[in-house]
Design an enzyme around this catalytic site. Sequence first.
Site, PDB file in Angstrom:
ATOM      1  N   GLY A  43     -19.457  64.436 -23.277  1.00 26.12           N
ATOM      2  CA  GLY A  43     -19.654  64.475 -24.721  1.00 26.12           C
ATOM      3  C   GLY A  43     -21.106  64.336 -25.097  1.00 26.12           C
ATOM      4  O   GLY A  43     -21.993  64.256 -24.233  1.00 26.12           O
ATOM      5  N   PHE A  72     -22.547  61.854 -26.266  1.00 27.82           N
ATOM      6  CA  PHE A  72     -23.086  60.542 -25.917  1.00 27.82           C
ATOM      7  C   PHE A  72     -23.145  60.309 -24.417  1.00 27.82           C
ATOM      8  O   PHE A  72     -23.621  59.282 -23.962  1.00 27.82           O
ATOM      9  CB  PHE A  72     -22.226  59.436 -26.544  1.00 27.82           C
ATOM     10  N   LYS A 116     -17.247  54.904 -19.722  1.00 27.32           N
ATOM     11  CA  LYS A 116     -18.071  55.730 -20.604  1.00 27.32           C
ATOM     12  C   LYS A 116     -19.533  55.456 -20.252  1.00 27.32           C
ATOM     13  O   LYS A 116     -20.061  54.379 -20.507  1.00 27.32           O
ATOM     14  CB  LYS A 116     -17.784  55.361 -22.065  1.00 27.32           C
ATOM     15  N   ASP A 140     -14.599  57.812 -37.867  1.00 28.07           N
ATOM     16  CA  ASP A 140     -14.485  59.019 -37.039  1.00 28.07           C
ATOM     17  C   ASP A 140     -13.063  59.178 -36.512  1.00 28.07           C
ATOM     18  O   ASP A 140     -12.844  59.487 -35.342  1.00 28.07           O
ATOM     19  CB  ASP A 140     -15.482  58.968 -35.885  1.00 28.07           C
TER      20      ASP A 140
END
Length: 667
Positions: free
Chosen positions: A345, A347, A364, A461
Amino acid sequence: MVFSRCGFFLICMLQLPVLVVITEALVPQVLLSIECLGGNYTDNSTYQRNLNTLLPSLPSAGNGNGYGFYNSSFGENEDKVYGVALCRPFVDPDACGDCFSFASNNIKLTCPFKKEAIAWYDNCTLRYSDRSIYGTMETQPFYSRWNTQNVSTLDVDGFYNQFIALMERLRGQAAANGPLLKCAVGNATPPGMYQTIYAFLQCTPDLSLQQCSDCLAASLVDVRNYFFGKKIAVIIYPSCCIRVQDSVFYEPASIEALLLSANGTTSGGKKQSNSNTARTVIIIIVVAIVGSLVVIISVCIYARLRKTKKNLEVRSAEDDDLQFDFGSIRGATNDFSESNKLGQGGFGAVYRGRLWNEVDVAVKRLSRDSAQGDIEFKNEVELVAKLHHRNLVRLLGFCLERNERLLIYEFVPNASLDHFIFDPIKREQLDWDIRYKIIIGIGRGLLYLHEDSRLRIIHRDLKASNILLDAEMNPKIADFGMARLFNIDQTQAETSRIVGTYGYMAPEYVMRGHFSVKSDIYSFGVLVLEILTGQKNSSFQHQGNGEALLSYAWKSWREGTASNLIDPLLRTGSKPEIMRCIHIALLCVQQSVADRPTMTAVSQMHNSNSLNLLVPSEPAFFMPSGIGSSFDTSLGGESNSGETRSGQSKNSVQNSGQDLITEIYPR
């Protein structure tokens, strides 16, 4: 606590080159086990002569790295003998040498004519083989020992969680240490216990970071499965070992200083074998500590006060328990391999990993040039760490080490909702019962964020790709990087930095930068309509005439043909229940913020069919033309969306006004 940390800092500053253990008396050599392996050699053979030459000379200075590890070989071709010896770092050099001497004699007596054998003692391990064993990770055979008594605790779950956290942290530390000494020690006092548990983990220094991590992970699984909760548990593999018990068996400062010396040495300096010299060094250390105590305490108090003034740091003892070592996460994800990658993604990337206790996680890993900087990272950690609800993805930990920023979440096996609801094949798996469960679950998660948690949180979001589905298809709201905190009395805020996804963002947010709990309500309404229709709001075009989903939904409702909205693949289910969900969704996407219900009201509408619903008015149809796509992921996979984040999308909207950042006010 302050004193113990300061004492460690002082030892670190002294940069001691050597350190020996506290015991002066010779430690008795305790034989644990000897395993005879491999094929046979004959009496008076070349292999036997080579073995008799190698074993006595193996623990000599020329074969060692200066920190208790020895490696050598002798002979040629099929008669060549390879040897490896490793001493525990909490025994002094004299005891280490005696251990190798005992092992060398006993291994030949116990395994006559065997081409391979391994001897385990309390203080050392000795191996020889007719094959190269340097740099290879092996977990067979193994030795285990445990006490039949269990530790006493009033909180089994708390003990288990702290035990896992301690072991995972030490595994990463041991694996990440340099090529001279791969070990780690630590302790913890779990809730409900009066005693502290102590742990020691060690690999042979010839292993790579990944090999050491894998070896310790395998041994920790054995501890968990067979010896968890015992007062003493020891697992020794050929390449690594673990010892856990409820009483101290090492000197923490000694190990820490030894590690400091090993990791700060580039060419493997020799350990001082003279115990008198070592005791002199220890006396000097004690004098230095006493003489510097006042200065160190003052420095620590100042640092402590300065630390509390930082507004955006990850803080509290609870956060400390959540912090993972980078080495352990690197090992869990197989060094962030492509095969473990779940998605990429704006990020950064998301990887699947497996901790030593066989718990699957989603990691992540924020890219170093990611638009999500330290503010968003710490924002997500602070928010999610304080949130506990079955419909929110659970944060297991984080890592802030060197340039790495990692978030470790529970792994959700069914990826994200958009993988199902927008796929014409997978969507058939979502019958009405599952879709309704997803709608209700998302609503419960939002209700918790807006009303029931200690903090009032605006997600900002909410979209299909940020709804993860577990094995039972229960929804979990994810990705809190854009979330904002409101205080008790705050109803809305403004921002000049518009972040979110077109098609889900409320019009007052896109056009004026105003956001509130009603902004999330709008996103929830859009999401419900997408679940009911199986179509994206951002790409919906009824009969090719360019009519957007919200516009078509409102027109159908007004003309009494709302049943046309129902996904044709949705062949079962209660039609009145589906129509009521369409009605509620239209109320959530009203043009006027005041006309949209709260999540409390939405919950009541879903739970009580006798509750009369208001008649919806025309919703907000904000859909800019030429929406671009950006690649986005949220732990579970990949999706295309018209996402806009500052500096990332050509469609990002910039508005005037002040970006108001609120502090945390528990309710």
